[in-house]
Scaffold this motif. Structure first.
Motif, PDB file in Angstrom:
ATOM      1  N   LEU A 111      35.508  -0.344  44.561  1.00 35.47           N
ATOM      2  CA  LEU A 111      35.313  -1.531  43.723  1.00 35.47           C
ATOM      3  C   LEU A 111      35.436  -1.192  42.240  1.00 35.47           C
ATOM      4  O   LEU A 111      34.881  -1.889  41.390  1.00 35.47           O
ATOM      5  N   ILE A 112      36.159  -0.141  41.938  1.00 33.86           N
ATOM      6  CA  ILE A 112      36.304   0.298  40.551  1.00 33.86           C
ATOM      7  C   ILE A 112      37.086  -0.758  39.764  1.00 33.86           C
ATOM      8  O   ILE A 112      38.157  -1.191  40.186  1.00 33.86           O
ATOM      9  N   HIS A 113      36.556  -1.161  38.609  1.00 32.07           N
ATOM     10  CA  HIS A 113      37.239  -2.170  37.788  1.00 32.07           C
ATOM     11  C   HIS A 113      37.537  -1.684  36.376  1.00 32.07           C
ATOM     12  O   HIS A 113      38.302  -2.326  35.658  1.00 32.07           O
ATOM     13  N   LEU A 114      36.934  -0.568  35.967  1.00 32.12           N
ATOM     14  CA  LEU A 114      37.121  -0.091  34.605  1.00 32.12           C
ATOM     15  C   LEU A 114      37.346   1.410  34.595  1.00 32.12           C
ATOM     16  O   LEU A 114      36.586   2.168  35.207  1.00 32.12           O
ATOM     17  N   LEU A 115      38.397   1.827  33.886  1.00 34.03           N
ATOM     18  CA  LEU A 115      38.677   3.248  33.661  1.00 34.03           C
ATOM     19  C   LEU A 115      38.710   3.476  32.157  1.00 34.03           C
ATOM     20  O   LEU A 115      39.343   2.728  31.427  1.00 34.03           O
ATOM     21  N   THR A 116      38.046   4.528  31.711  1.00 38.42           N
ATOM     22  CA  THR A 116      38.020   4.866  30.294  1.00 38.42           C
ATOM     23  C   THR A 116      38.652   6.233  30.084  1.00 38.42           C
ATOM     24  O   THR A 116      38.815   7.001  31.040  1.00 38.42           O
ATOM     25  N   PRO A 117      38.999   6.575  28.841  1.00 38.26           N
ATOM     26  CA  PRO A 117      39.647   7.871  28.589  1.00 38.26           C
ATOM     27  C   PRO A 117      38.821   9.083  29.008  1.00 38.26           C
ATOM     28  O   PRO A 117      39.383  10.163  29.195  1.00 38.26           O
ATOM     29  N   ASP A 118      37.494   8.928  29.157  1.00 38.62           N
ATOM     30  CA  ASP A 118      36.675  10.070  29.558  1.00 38.62           C
ATOM     31  C   ASP A 118      36.269  10.022  31.031  1.00 38.62           C
ATOM     32  O   ASP A 118      35.450  10.825  31.476  1.00 38.62           O
ATOM     33  N   THR A 119      36.856   9.108  31.806  1.00 37.56           N
ATOM     34  CA  THR A 119      36.521   9.030  33.230  1.00 37.56           C
ATOM     35  C   THR A 119      36.923  10.297  33.969  1.00 37.56           C
ATOM     36  O   THR A 119      36.170  10.808  34.806  1.00 37.56           O
ATOM     37  N   PHE A 120      38.103  10.823  33.663  1.00 37.30           N
ATOM     38  CA  PHE A 120      38.624  11.983  34.398  1.00 37.30           C
ATOM     39  C   PHE A 120      38.649  13.251  33.541  1.00 37.30           C
ATOM     40  O   PHE A 120      39.424  14.176  33.807  1.00 37.30           O
ATOM     41  N   THR A 121      37.792  13.316  32.553  1.00 39.71           N
ATOM     42  CA  THR A 121      37.719  14.487  31.691  1.00 39.71           C
ATOM     43  C   THR A 121      37.407  15.738  32.505  1.00 39.71           C
ATOM     44  O   THR A 121      36.508  15.749  33.347  1.00 39.71           O
ATOM     45  N   GLY A 122      38.158  16.801  32.254  1.00 40.46           N
ATOM     46  CA  GLY A 122      37.926  18.077  32.919  1.00 40.46           C
ATOM     47  C   GLY A 122      38.860  18.378  34.071  1.00 40.46           C
ATOM     48  O   GLY A 122      38.947  19.527  34.526  1.00 40.46           O
ATOM     49  N   LEU A 123      39.582  17.373  34.582  1.00 41.48           N
ATOM     50  CA  LEU A 123      40.447  17.575  35.756  1.00 41.48           C
ATOM     51  C   LEU A 123      41.830  18.066  35.320  1.00 41.48           C
ATOM     52  O   LEU A 123      42.856  17.426  35.576  1.00 41.48           O
ATOM     53  N   VAL A 124      41.870  19.208  34.713  1.00 41.46           N
ATOM     54  CA  VAL A 124      43.119  19.719  34.138  1.00 41.46           C
ATOM     55  C   VAL A 124      44.100  20.195  35.195  1.00 41.46           C
ATOM     56  O   VAL A 124      45.292  20.340  34.918  1.00 41.46           O
ATOM     57  N   HIS A 125      43.628  20.450  36.424  1.00 45.60           N
ATOM     58  CA  HIS A 125      44.515  20.924  37.495  1.00 45.60           C
ATOM     59  C   HIS A 125      44.788  19.853  38.547  1.00 45.60           C
ATOM     60  O   HIS A 125      45.454  20.141  39.550  1.00 45.60           O
ATOM     61  N   LEU A 126      44.299  18.637  38.332  1.00 48.51           N
ATOM     62  CA  LEU A 126      44.484  17.577  39.321  1.00 48.51           C
ATOM     63  C   LEU A 126      45.962  17.241  39.480  1.00 48.51           C
ATOM     64  O   LEU A 126      46.676  17.057  38.492  1.00 48.51           O
ATOM     65  N   ARG A 127      46.410  17.144  40.740  1.00 45.81           N
ATOM     66  CA  ARG A 127      47.815  16.841  41.020  1.00 45.81           C
ATOM     67  C   ARG A 127      48.019  15.470  41.653  1.00 45.81           C
ATOM     68  O   ARG A 127      49.050  14.836  41.427  1.00 45.81           O
ATOM     69  N   ILE A 128      47.058  15.021  42.459  1.00 46.22           N
ATOM     70  CA  ILE A 128      47.203  13.743  43.160  1.00 46.22           C
ATOM     71  C   ILE A 128      45.944  12.918  42.925  1.00 46.22           C
ATOM     72  O   ILE A 128      44.825  13.394  43.161  1.00 46.22           O
ATOM     73  N   LEU A 129      46.131  11.658  42.458  1.00 45.39           N
ATOM     74  CA  LEU A 129      45.006  10.759  42.203  1.00 45.39           C
ATOM     75  C   LEU A 129      45.278   9.436  42.899  1.00 45.39           C
ATOM     76  O   LEU A 129      46.257   8.742  42.599  1.00 45.39           O
ATOM     77  N   TYR A 130      44.392   9.094  43.841  1.00 51.08           N
ATOM     78  CA  TYR A 130      44.497   7.830  44.576  1.00 51.08           C
ATOM     79  C   TYR A 130      43.502   6.827  44.005  1.00 51.08           C
ATOM     80  O   TYR A 130      42.293   7.020  44.097  1.00 51.08           O
ATOM     81  N   LEU A 131      44.020   5.755  43.430  1.00 49.00           N
ATOM     82  CA  LEU A 131      43.186   4.672  42.898  1.00 49.00           C
ATOM     83  C   LEU A 131      43.608   3.314  43.462  1.00 49.00           C
ATOM     84  O   LEU A 131      43.267   2.270  42.906  1.00 49.00           O
ATOM     85  N   ALA A 132      44.334   3.317  44.559  1.00 45.71           N
ATOM     86  CA  ALA A 132      44.841   2.075  45.143  1.00 45.71           C
ATOM     87  C   ALA A 132      43.699   1.223  45.695  1.00 45.71           C
ATOM     88  O   ALA A 132      42.615   1.729  46.019  1.00 45.71           O
ATOM     89  N   ALA A 133      43.972  -0.083  45.783  1.00 45.91           N
ATOM     90  CA  ALA A 133      43.049  -1.031  46.420  1.00 45.91           C
ATOM     91  C   ALA A 133      41.669  -1.014  45.777  1.00 45.91           C
ATOM     92  O   ALA A 133      40.643  -0.974  46.454  1.00 45.91           O
ATOM     93  N   ASN A 134      41.632  -1.056  44.448  1.00 45.38           N
ATOM     94  CA  ASN A 134      40.393  -1.242  43.710  1.00 45.38           C
ATOM     95  C   ASN A 134      40.442  -2.597  43.016  1.00 45.38           C
ATOM     96  O   ASN A 134      41.184  -3.484  43.443  1.00 45.38           O
ATOM     97  N   GLN A 135      39.690  -2.759  41.947  1.00 45.80           N
ATOM     98  CA  GLN A 135      39.656  -4.039  41.226  1.00 45.80           C
ATOM     99  C   GLN A 135      40.019  -3.840  39.753  1.00 45.80           C
ATOM    100  O   GLN A 135      39.540  -4.570  38.887  1.00 45.80           O
ATOM    101  N   ILE A 136      40.876  -2.900  39.481  1.00 45.85           N
ATOM    102  CA  ILE A 136      41.292  -2.593  38.116  1.00 45.85           C
ATOM    103  C   ILE A 136      42.187  -3.727  37.599  1.00 45.85           C
ATOM    104  O   ILE A 136      43.153  -4.106  38.253  1.00 45.85           O
ATOM    105  N   THR A 137      41.866  -4.256  36.418  1.00 50.67           N
ATOM    106  CA  THR A 137      42.642  -5.355  35.845  1.00 50.67           C
ATOM    107  C   THR A 137      43.436  -4.942  34.607  1.00 50.67           C
ATOM    108  O   THR A 137      44.367  -5.634  34.217  1.00 50.67           O
TER     109      THR A 137
END
Length: 487
Positions: A111-137
């Protein structure tokens, strides 16, 4: 005695094939190797006591509602985290700060609706991010800053209407971007510029508005986009205008992708209101696509935002700092200037602006404050026909900020009351100083008069005695002695 024998394996790899200690595994979960499985348990938060050596955690299909920074703080060796199909609506800023090695993160189906610039801070090696089927506008600028290793970003099946020009900035390694099945009406060319490694782009099943703002996308698909879009992906269907509905963007002639610049109607353009009253001024805009209408206040030749909570565009909903309310509905094509409990500070010039891809239009509204009052506590400063003008200048004319026939001190703001009180005090002080100076001059004049009188009297006595002894010397001088002293 039976001895268990294991194949010849390096001692360092032996723990990978042994189950974790039972007391090191969260209750109800299944732990083995470097993996912890806690799916389908109805959990409302991330469990504690997850071994700090864990590299993979399955928490899918639970009822987790938020992720806090402390929930994952001990899992600094985590490589794979699966949180899909929960009820997560809030991600605390820095929640993944300790997961530097993380490679894959699944947050789809929440039910995620808001992402900010510091939401994913620190994930410098992340390769795959699944955010499908949320409530982001909306994706704001720099939402994914720091994810320079990200290769796949799945954002399909959200409600994204706005993609900021810099929303994808920093994703230099991104190869796959899925924005299909959202609510995107348009897409700016600057949005895709940071994606220098892009190979697959999915943007179908959005309600595209086929106007002048998508001319670049049509040209880009013809020239370069075919490398990124499959044949089915190239069929971007127009949802509006009605004459182009259900046509593919590529089937629409370039000269049919048009915009109509905004035209404004402002009523009234000048208004005088009483101190403490409220007012609404409608600013209606026409054009295609429907213009975004905003208000701003002009002060000393500069455009400033209006006072928060006082300057509002009505129709939508929004929050500003301090809980005061501002709102705007871009779909109505009109904005409403609403000022409540007006003070002298609200007087001046306001600008209504309408903006769409076809251009921009402005109109100015002039506000004057009438401060008439019947109170007897404050002296009448001017006659009923007099006015007070303050110097907020637009062009070569000065606009009246408020009109005065008499003033009610209690109706003024605290700052104005303070200024008036200080001014009166200074005026009284100046009067006292003037009286003191007059009194001092009078005293000095009296002292001079006394001194002259004394000197004349003394001289008169001496001469009288002298002429009484020498009467032969008394002629004209005796007449002068009989003349009284005067100034």
């Amino acid at each position: 005695m039976v001895l268990l024998q294991f194949p010849r394996l390096p001692l360092l790899l032996l723990p990978l094939f042994l189950p974790l200690s039972c007391d090191a595994c969260p209750s109800g979960c299944h732990c083995y190797s470097l993996t912890v499985e806690c799916g389908f348990l109805g959990l409302r938060e991330i469990p504690q006591r997850v071994p700090d050596t864990t590299q993979t955690v399955f928490l899918q299909d639970n009822a987790i509602v938020h992720i806090r920074r402390l929930d994952l703080s001990g899992l600094d060796r985590l490589l794979y985290l699966y949180l899909q199909n929960n009820s997560i609506s809030a991600l605390e800023p820095g929640a993944f700060l300790a997961q530097g090695p993380l490679i894959e993160l699944a947050l789809n189906g929440n039910l995620i609706h808001l992402l900010t610039p510091d939401t994913f801070t620190g994930l410098v090696h992340l390769r795959i991010l699944y955010l499908a089927a949320n409530q982001i506008t909306r994706l704001h600028d720099h939402t994914f800053t720091g994810l320079q290793s990200l290769q796949e970003l799945h954002l399909q099946e959200n409600s994204i209407e706005v993609l900021g020009d810099q929303a994808l900035a920093g994703l230099s390694s991104l190869a796959l971007l899925d924005l299909s099945r959202n609510q995107l009406h348009t897409l700016g060319p600057a949005s895709l510029q940071p994606l220098v490694s892009l190979q697959v782009l999915r943007v179908t099943e959005n309600p595209w508005r086929c106007d002048c703002a998508l001319q670049w996308l049509r040209s880009w698909i013809d020239a370069e986009g075919q490398r990124f879009l499959s044949w089915s992906e190239r069929r971007l269907l127009c949802a509006e205008p009605p004459r182009l509905a259900y046509l593919s963007l590529l089937e629409v002639a370039a000269n049919s992708l048009v915009c109509i610049p905004p035209v404004l109607h402002l009523e009234p353009s000048h208004l005088t209101v009483q101190l403490g009253e409220s007012l609404r001024v409608a600013c209606q805009a026409s054009g295609y696509p429907r213009p975004l209408v905003t208000w701003r206040k002009i002060s000393m030749g500069r455009a400033l935002l209006g006072p928060r909570g006082l300057l509002q565009e009505l129709g939508g909903e929004g929050e500003v700092e301090g809980g005061e309310r501002e709102s705007f509905d871009p779909d109505t094509g009109s904005g409403m200037l609403y000022l409540s409990n007006v003070t002298v500070a609200h007087a001046g010039h306001y600008v209504c602006e309408a903006l769409n891809p076809g251009g921009v239009a402005h109109m100015t509204f002039h506000l004057a404050i009438n401060m008439t009052s019947s109170t007897a506590l404050w002296p009448r400063l001017h006659s009923a026909s007099s006015s007070l003008y303050l110097g907020e200048v637009v062009g070569v004319n000065q606009e009246p900020l408020y009109e005065v026939s008499s003033m009610d001190f209690s109706a003024l703001g605290p700052a104005t009351q303070t200024v008036i009180a200080v001014s009166i005090s200074l005026l009284v002080l100046m009067v006292l100083l003037l009286l003191l100076m007059i009194y001092s001059r009078q005293q000095q004049h009296k002292q001079v008069w006394t001194c002259l009188t004394t000197q004349y009297t003394l001289q008169h006595v001496v001469l009288t005695v002298y002429y009484s002894v020498h009467p032969s010397a008394c002629s004209t001088n005796c007449i002068l002695l009989s003349t009284p002293f005067s100034m």
